[in-house]
Design a protein around this motif. Structure first.
Motif, PDB file in Angstrom:
ATOM      1  N   ALA A 194       0.831  -1.203   0.000  1.00 36.99           N
ATOM      2  CA  ALA A 194       0.000   0.000   0.000  1.00 36.99           C
ATOM      3  C   ALA A 194       0.868   1.256   0.000  1.00 36.99           C
ATOM      4  CB  ALA A 194      -0.922  -0.017   1.218  1.00 36.99           C
ATOM      5  N   LEU A 195       1.830   1.332   0.918  1.00 30.65           N
ATOM      6  CA  LEU A 195       2.671   2.522   1.031  1.00 30.65           C
ATOM      7  C   LEU A 195       3.565   2.708  -0.195  1.00 30.65           C
ATOM      8  CD1 LEU A 195       3.734   4.877   2.732  1.00 30.65           C
ATOM      9  CD2 LEU A 195       5.351   3.290   3.791  1.00 30.65           C
ATOM     10  N   ASP A 196       4.133   1.620  -0.692  1.00 34.08           N
ATOM     11  CA  ASP A 196       5.022   1.712  -1.856  1.00 34.08           C
ATOM     12  C   ASP A 196       4.334   2.373  -3.043  1.00 34.08           C
ATOM     13  OD1 ASP A 196       6.960   0.340  -0.476  1.00 34.08           O
ATOM     14  OD2 ASP A 196       6.669  -1.561  -1.519  1.00 34.08           O
ATOM     15  N   ASN A 197       3.055   2.053  -3.229  1.00 34.48           N
ATOM     16  CA  ASN A 197       2.360   2.444  -4.452  1.00 34.48           C
ATOM     17  C   ASN A 197       1.260   3.473  -4.240  1.00 34.48           C
ATOM     18  OD1 ASN A 197       3.594   0.383  -6.399  1.00 34.48           O
ATOM     19  ND2 ASN A 197       2.906  -0.912  -4.714  1.00 34.48           N
ATOM     20  N   GLY A 198       1.080   3.906  -2.992  1.00 26.90           N
ATOM     21  CA  GLY A 198       0.042   4.900  -2.727  1.00 26.90           C
ATOM     22  C   GLY A 198      -1.331   4.410  -3.135  1.00 26.90           C
ATOM     23  N   MET A 199      -1.675   3.158  -2.784  1.00 21.14           N
ATOM     24  CA  MET A 199      -2.987   2.630  -3.135  1.00 21.14           C
ATOM     25  C   MET A 199      -3.532   1.782  -1.992  1.00 21.14           C
ATOM     26  SD  MET A 199      -1.963  -0.182  -6.039  1.00 21.14           S
ATOM     27  CE  MET A 199      -0.903  -1.591  -5.696  1.00 21.14           C
ATOM     28  N   TYR A 200      -4.833   1.566  -2.017  1.00 26.35           N
ATOM     29  CA  TYR A 200      -5.441   0.685  -1.029  1.00 26.35           C
ATOM     30  C   TYR A 200      -5.017  -0.761  -1.294  1.00 26.35           C
ATOM     31  CZ  TYR A 200      -8.811   4.456   0.008  1.00 26.35           C
ATOM     32  OH  TYR A 200      -9.408   5.636   0.358  1.00 26.35           O
ATOM     33  N   VAL A 201      -4.875  -1.533  -0.227  1.00 25.56           N
ATOM     34  CA  VAL A 201      -4.660  -2.973  -0.329  1.00 25.56           C
ATOM     35  C   VAL A 201      -5.720  -3.652   0.520  1.00 25.56           C
ATOM     36  CG1 VAL A 201      -3.133  -4.894   0.225  1.00 25.56           C
ATOM     37  CG2 VAL A 201      -2.196  -2.825  -0.813  1.00 25.56           C
ATOM     38  N   VAL A 202      -6.406  -4.626  -0.077  1.00 24.22           N
ATOM     39  CA  VAL A 202      -7.460  -5.369   0.616  1.00 24.22           C
ATOM     40  C   VAL A 202      -7.069  -6.836   0.614  1.00 24.22           C
ATOM     41  CG1 VAL A 202      -9.915  -5.909   0.708  1.00 24.22           C
ATOM     42  CG2 VAL A 202      -9.162  -3.694  -0.216  1.00 24.22           C
ATOM     43  N   PHE A 203      -7.011  -7.425   1.807  1.00 25.75           N
ATOM     44  CA  PHE A 203      -6.635  -8.832   1.959  1.00 25.75           C
ATOM     45  C   PHE A 203      -7.781  -9.610   2.574  1.00 25.75           C
ATOM     46  CE2 PHE A 203      -4.962 -12.083   4.967  1.00 25.75           C
ATOM     47  CZ  PHE A 203      -4.598 -13.019   4.013  1.00 25.75           C
ATOM     48  N   SER A 204      -8.084 -10.774   1.986  1.00 23.90           N
ATOM     49  CA  SER A 204      -9.083 -11.695   2.524  1.00 23.90           C
ATOM     50  C   SER A 204      -8.416 -13.044   2.774  1.00 23.90           C
ATOM     51  CB  SER A 204     -10.242 -11.859   1.530  1.00 23.90           C
ATOM     52  OG  SER A 204     -11.120 -12.887   1.928  1.00 23.90           O
ATOM     53  N   GLY A 205      -8.504 -13.553   4.008  1.00 25.16           N
ATOM     54  CA  GLY A 205      -7.767 -14.761   4.366  1.00 25.16           C
ATOM     55  C   GLY A 205      -8.633 -15.868   4.935  1.00 25.16           C
ATOM     56  N   LEU A 206      -8.183 -17.107   4.714  1.00 19.05           N
ATOM     57  CA  LEU A 206      -8.823 -18.279   5.319  1.00 19.05           C
ATOM     58  C   LEU A 206      -8.501 -18.350   6.813  1.00 19.05           C
ATOM     59  CD1 LEU A 206      -8.116 -21.178   2.774  1.00 19.05           C
ATOM     60  CD2 LEU A 206     -10.312 -20.049   3.184  1.00 19.05           C
ATOM     61  N   VAL A 207      -9.416 -18.961   7.556  1.00 20.98           N
ATOM     62  CA  VAL A 207      -9.154 -19.346   8.945  1.00 20.98           C
ATOM     63  C   VAL A 207      -9.465 -20.833   9.101  1.00 20.98           C
ATOM     64  CG1 VAL A 207      -9.505 -17.112  10.052  1.00 20.98           C
ATOM     65  CG2 VAL A 207     -11.478 -18.583   9.600  1.00 20.98           C
ATOM     66  N   GLY A 208      -8.929 -21.406  10.168  1.00 19.93           N
ATOM     67  CA  GLY A 208      -9.306 -22.753  10.560  1.00 19.93           C
ATOM     68  C   GLY A 208      -8.630 -23.861   9.781  1.00 19.93           C
ATOM     69  N   GLY A 209      -9.286 -25.035   9.778  1.00 16.41           N
ATOM     70  CA  GLY A 209      -8.711 -26.248   9.220  1.00 16.41           C
ATOM     71  C   GLY A 209      -8.547 -26.179   7.720  1.00 16.41           C
ATOM     72  N   PRO A 210      -7.744 -27.119   7.197  1.00 16.33           N
ATOM     73  CA  PRO A 210      -7.082 -28.212   7.906  1.00 16.33           C
ATOM     74  C   PRO A 210      -5.687 -27.851   8.420  1.00 16.33           C
ATOM     75  CG  PRO A 210      -6.764 -28.499   5.572  1.00 16.33           C
ATOM     76  CD  PRO A 210      -7.589 -27.258   5.732  1.00 16.33           C
ATOM     77  N   HIS A 211      -5.265 -26.589   8.224  1.00 16.74           N
ATOM     78  CA  HIS A 211      -3.891 -26.216   8.570  1.00 16.74           C
ATOM     79  C   HIS A 211      -3.825 -25.070   9.572  1.00 16.74           C
ATOM     80  CE1 HIS A 211      -2.567 -28.850   5.353  1.00 16.74           C
ATOM     81  NE2 HIS A 211      -3.311 -28.196   4.483  1.00 16.74           N
ATOM     82  N   ALA A 212      -4.909 -24.849  10.313  1.00 13.24           N
ATOM     83  CA  ALA A 212      -4.959 -23.773  11.308  1.00 13.24           C
ATOM     84  C   ALA A 212      -4.629 -22.424  10.683  1.00 13.24           C
ATOM     85  CB  ALA A 212      -4.012 -24.070  12.473  1.00 13.24           C
ATOM     86  N   PHE A 213      -5.240 -22.135   9.548  1.00 12.86           N
ATOM     87  CA  PHE A 213      -5.006 -20.869   8.872  1.00 12.86           C
ATOM     88  C   PHE A 213      -5.333 -19.704   9.795  1.00 12.86           C
ATOM     89  CE2 PHE A 213      -5.884 -23.679   5.145  1.00 12.86           C
ATOM     90  CZ  PHE A 213      -4.625 -23.572   4.568  1.00 12.86           C
ATOM     91  N   ILE A 214      -4.593 -18.615   9.643  1.00 16.67           N
ATOM     92  CA  ILE A 214      -4.595 -17.552  10.649  1.00 16.67           C
ATOM     93  C   ILE A 214      -5.368 -16.300  10.243  1.00 16.67           C
ATOM     94  CG2 ILE A 214      -2.452 -18.323  11.713  1.00 16.67           C
ATOM     95  CD1 ILE A 214      -0.981 -16.136  10.119  1.00 16.67           C
ATOM     96  N   GLY A 215      -6.039 -16.316   9.101  1.00 19.56           N
ATOM     97  CA  GLY A 215      -6.870 -15.176   8.738  1.00 19.56           C
ATOM     98  C   GLY A 215      -6.061 -13.906   8.584  1.00 19.56           C
ATOM     99  N   GLY A 216      -6.484 -12.852   9.303  1.00 21.05           N
ATOM    100  CA  GLY A 216      -5.814 -11.564   9.207  1.00 21.05           C
ATOM    101  C   GLY A 216      -6.413 -10.647   8.162  1.00 21.05           C
TER     102      GLY A 216
END
Length: 271
Positions: A186-208
């Protein structure tokens, strides 16, 4: 003009396409309840992120296929959905962003270009970037590991992107790298960054799942569980940010050759 985005955090069951699609359709409804124009979903939201699921026959985009319940939700609510899935298309297996918009056939818009070690035997990398315009903002697509490479987001910025969308799945221990990369893009390019993450199984994904403004500040975030976060994105904020912080305008494409300067060694007198 502004665009309201929903970043979705969810758990996808490996191999259970029907259950995952039903959840995605419900979360499109949640995004609509928050007045979102656009909803972004995590990496492999349709199939789940797992080698066994990836080894099974993958979804395709045939008429009336897996995507029909999501299309129904999109048509009903008017929300545009960017849904990532492992995809079989024209004999090629990819991790692809599919755009579902009201009254239109689903579009396989972008395939992940930077594949991680475990993905390379299973998938082909994409060969181009992609973006689209909604409410006067240009949205560029990326998937997880793509955002680790500054040149990927920079190419999107040079193509006119105001927003860099990223669908991901981070394993435990990746929190620092995840947050640093998205804020930096975001800072490098002066633009918004939107992240969508998995949570839970099967690998205990951490979202964020989160939204970062053009100065790299987190302006919306999801906690640890399944949820949706919202942010209003404004092209004028991008324009003003790029005028004030000069990295965008002062970037040089050509820096000349690198010149090695040899080795230096302190003398005994220096001690």
């Amino acid at each position: 003009m502004t665009c309201r985005i929903a970043t979705v955090q969810m758990e996808a069951v490996p191999g259970d396409v029907d259950a995952n699609v039903a959840l995605i359709a419900r979360l499109v409804g949640d995004a609509a309840a928050g007045d979102a124009d656009l909803a972004l979903f995590p990496e492999a939201a349709v199939t789940g992120y797992d080698d066994l699921a990836f080894a099974d026959p993958l979804p395709a985009l045939g008429p009336g296929g897996w995507w029909a319940p999501v299309q129904k939700a999109v048509d009903r609510t008017g929300v545009i959905a960017v849904v990532n899935t492992a995809l079989e298309r024209e004999g090629c297996r990819t991790l692809s962003d599919v755009i579902l918009s009201p009254g239109r056939d689903p579009l396989a818009a972008y395939a992940k270009q930077h594949l991680h070690d475990s993905e390379r035997p299973l998938f082909a990398p994409g060969d181009h970037g992609a973006s689209f315009v909604l409410h006067g903002l240009r949205f560029a697509l990326s998937v997880c590991y793509d955002a680790n490479f500054p040149e990927h987001a920079a190419a999107a910025g040079r193509a006119g992107a105001h927003v860099y969308l990223n669908s991901g799945a981070y394993f435990p221990g990746g929190e620092h790298r995840r947050d640093l990369h998205y804020a930096s893009r975001a800072l490098d390019n002066g633009m918004y960054v939107v992240f969508s993450g998995l949570v839970g199984g099967p690998h205990a994904f951490i979202g964020g799942s989160a939204v970062f403004d053009p100065l790299g500040r987190r302006i919306a975030a999801v906690g640890e569980a399944e949820h949706v976060a919202f942010a209003d994105l404004d092209a004028e904020v991008v324009r003003e940010t790029r005028e004030r912080q000069r990295m965008w305008a002062d970037h040089r494409d050509e820096l000349g050759p690198h010149r090695p300067l040899g080795s230096f060694r302190p003398t005994d007198a220096a001690h």
